[in-house]
Design an enzyme around this catalytic site. Structure first.
Site, short mmCIF file in Angstrom:
data_model
loop_
_atom_site.label_atom_id
_atom_site.label_comp_id
_atom_site.label_asym_id
_atom_site.label_seq_id
_atom_site.Cartn_x
_atom_site.Cartn_y
_atom_site.Cartn_z
N ASN A 1 -24.61 -22.86 -16.79
CA ASN A 1 -24.51 -23.22 -15.38
C ASN A 1 -24.12 -22.04 -14.54
OD1 ASN A 1 -21.73 -23.44 -13.83
ND2 ASN A 1 -21.29 -23.76 -16.00
N ALA A 2 -24.60 -22.06 -13.30
CA ALA A 2 -24.13 -21.10 -12.29
C ALA A 2 -24.00 -21.87 -10.98
CB ALA A 2 -25.09 -19.93 -12.16
N GLY B 1 -21.32 -21.79 -9.00
CA GLY B 1 -20.80 -20.85 -8.02
C GLY B 1 -19.68 -21.43 -7.16
N CYS C 1 -14.16 -17.39 -13.75
CA CYS C 1 -15.48 -17.97 -13.44
C CYS C 1 -16.52 -16.85 -13.43
CB CYS C 1 -15.48 -18.65 -12.09
SG CYS C 1 -17.12 -19.30 -11.69
#
Lengths: 309, 279
Positions: A71-72, A74, A132
């Site tokens: 996943n990204a 953000g 992250c």
């Protein structure tokens, strides 16, 4: 025989059981109202929050990989003030420990977000997101430099009395160094670990499957890495640890507890099955009964490590 | 309210090629499911593939507490689902998402489907019939072999206007071409109201057509979805209502999958370039 005790103490916070929903996989918790009983959870960690709302990354943001999810997102989010105003009062109706995942583009912003929560009722502790991999500023930049890690945790420590739980990145060569930096800076516990930096490519178009290019890998694919790092961190520091990484069954959770985690966080499995908590809790009780144990805490850190030749 | 539960496959009907109609027992979906809503479902607890898949609800049977799905077996998730035998379990959460909104009495409902985007329109046709209205359904695909869900519409007495790119069945051309031909003939005289489900380029074409002709249109979007309940933020789409200065990412799972076509920022058609550059 009475059912085994599943309650644990994590950095002074009582969790009714060692299962906590991981940040970024459980929204702000209220999304699951009506789908599952939040009071069954030991706790939950909010989606990461900055001072202001964030759009997050362009799409596509998700790609499936073998036994994993890349996943990204953000750190799309509503910002800490809207969370405190709109979400915390709703979460207060549920008997579960609420942890807030604190983000920042700068050392100062981390402290600002933590300070904004200092008088908010119903917050059990703060998880500091220094890991992250999906944002251009902050995030991983603070989590893969021990001095920066120390600086962030120390800055937040100055503005809050709440339990502080930095979330460690697995994208480092010696995670024990980072665990010690957190402990030196005043952390009360550690979350171990965030996602592994990864990439998936569409071979037809020769483009990354995620619009951000790279992403964070989660799910069963990363579990052996996360178990190993939990074991290393448990040997390096005395702090309580949330073991995190691809847990979707009682056996998975037990691996982390045996490696030295006090409790665990459930991540990607929330997407796959909102009923995962019932299954894991039942499995944990079965295991304890089967092993003649009356308390889940008796399992923590009991790894029988063979002599290495 | 969406309900998560283990469900059993009660019936599997193989249509032509990779297409199946699968029926499952799930009282809540059977009672509450509306056209345009969906379920997240997966066969078994194996880690491969990791995630559940979203499917539009094809039909509901509240009395027998069943619902059914139209599934094209094309990847590991859909193939595992279509390999289930009656009596075998799957895990299902639903009903999810916002349904299509009903047309007004002075509107002619025109349902436009591309490929397996036909799925929500059987239920929609039945809902319209329950309100005393008749749906007109346009069903397009590349070839006749892609138009496998004709029988249930025939059984329900709903006429289909078929279109194929290769002319092997019905109108020779895009489904939007068949729709335009109907509109050019004046429809049934009422103000047309469009509902569309299918691949993004088709939905975009319907949105352009609606804008050009000043028609109201709703589209059901189908982006990659992780959780179905608004927590993973994987399925977001850019939405901008007229009163908003700038677009916002909205979850297709909870704020859609049905959106007003005029509010969707289609790729390459972003209205607020300055606002875009500002972030």
């Amino acid at each position: 025989m009475s059912p085994p005790n599943l309650a644990v103490d994590f950095a002074g916070i009582r969790l009714k059981n060692p299962l906590v929903a991981a940040s970024g996989t459980f929204g702000y918790g209220v999304e699951y109202e009506g789908i599952l009983d939040l009071s069954k959870l030991g706790g939950l960690v909010s989606k990461g929050l900055y001072m202001t709302p964030r759009d997050g990354n362009p799409t596509p943001r998700l790609a499936e990989t073998p036994s994993g999810l890349l996943n990204a997102i953000g750190l799309q989010g509503v910002g800490v003030r809207a969370f405190a105003r709109d979400v915390l009062p709703r979460l207060a109706r549920h008997d579960t420990a609420v942890f807030v995942n604190v983000c920042g583009d700068s050392v100062e912003e981390y402290a600002e977000v933590a300070a904004a929560l200092e008088d908010a009722p119903g917050v059990a502790g703060l998880e500091i997101n220094i890991s992250c991999p999906n944002v251009k500023k902050g995030g991983l930049a603070f989590g893969n430099d021990p001095a920066m890690t120390h600086a962030v945790v120390a800055a937040v420590r100055k503005v809050t009395k709440r339990p502080l739980i930095p979330k460690l990145s697995p994208n480092v060569s010696d995670i024990a160094t980072f665990a010690r930096a957190c402990a030196d800076a005043g952390a009360d516990g550690l979350s171990c670990v965030n996602t592994l930096l990864g990439m998936a490519i569409d071979v037809e178009s020769r483009r990354p499957k995620l619009a951000f290019g790279t992403g964070g890998l989660s799910g069963p694919a990363i579990r052996p890495v996360a178990v190993r790092m939990t074991w290393q961190v448990a040997r390096a520091v005395k702090l309580p640890i949330f073991g995190i990484g691809g847990i979707s069954s009682a056996a998975d959770a037990l691996e982390f507890l045996i490696a030295g985690a006090t409790a665990v966080q459930i991540g990607t499995a929330n997407f796959v099955d909102p009923g995962v908590y019932d299954r894991i809790l039942a499995g944990l009780s079965d295991y304890l009964v089967r092993h003649g144990l009356g308390d889940v805490r008796e399992v923590v850190g009991t790894l029988q490590m063979p002599e290495r030749a | 309210m969406p309900t998560n539960r283990d469900v059993l496959l009660v019936e599997r009907q193989a249509l032509g090629g990779p297409y199946f109609v699968l029926s499952f027992g799930h009282p809540q979906v059977a009672r509450e499911g509306r056209a345009g809503q969906f379920v997240m479902i997966k066969a078994g607890l194996s880690a491969e593939p990791p995630l559940r898949r979203p499917f539009s609800i094809l039909a509901v049977d509240p009395e027998r507490e069943r619902f059914s799905l139209f599934v094209k077996a094309i990847g590991p998730g859909t193939r595992a689902l279509c390999a289930l035998e009656p009596g075998q379990p799957a895990q299902c959460l639903g009903p999810l998402g916002r349904p299509f909104t009903a047309p007004a009495d002075d509107e002619e409902p025109l349902l436009v489907a591309g490929g397996y985007g036909i799925a929500p329109f059987l239920l929609m046709s039945r809902e319209l019939r329950a309100r005393g209205a008749t749906a007109r359904v346009f069903y397009g695909g590349r070839t006749a072999a892609e138009l496998q869900l004709r029988e249930p519409f025939a059984e329900a007495g709903v006429p289909l206007e078929l279109a194929t790119d290769d002319g092997s069945l019905g109108f020779h051309g895009r489904v939007t071409g068949a729709l335009e031909a109907h509109l050019d003939r004046g429809g049934d005289g009422r103000r047309p109201r469009l509902y569309a489900c299918g691949p993004d380029p088709m939905l975009h074409a319907v949105a352009r057509l609606a804008q050009r002709r000043g028609l109201r249109a709703e589209v059901s979007l189908d982006p990659w979805m992780g959780c179905g309940v608004g927590t993973c933020l994987g399925c977001v789409v850019k939405i901008q209502a007229p009163e908003q200065e700038r677009w916002k990412y909205r979850c297709a799972c909870t704020e859609g999958p049905v959106f007003d076509a005029a509010h969707v920022l289609w790729p390459g058609e972003e209205r607020s370039a300055a606002a875009e550059a500002g972030r």
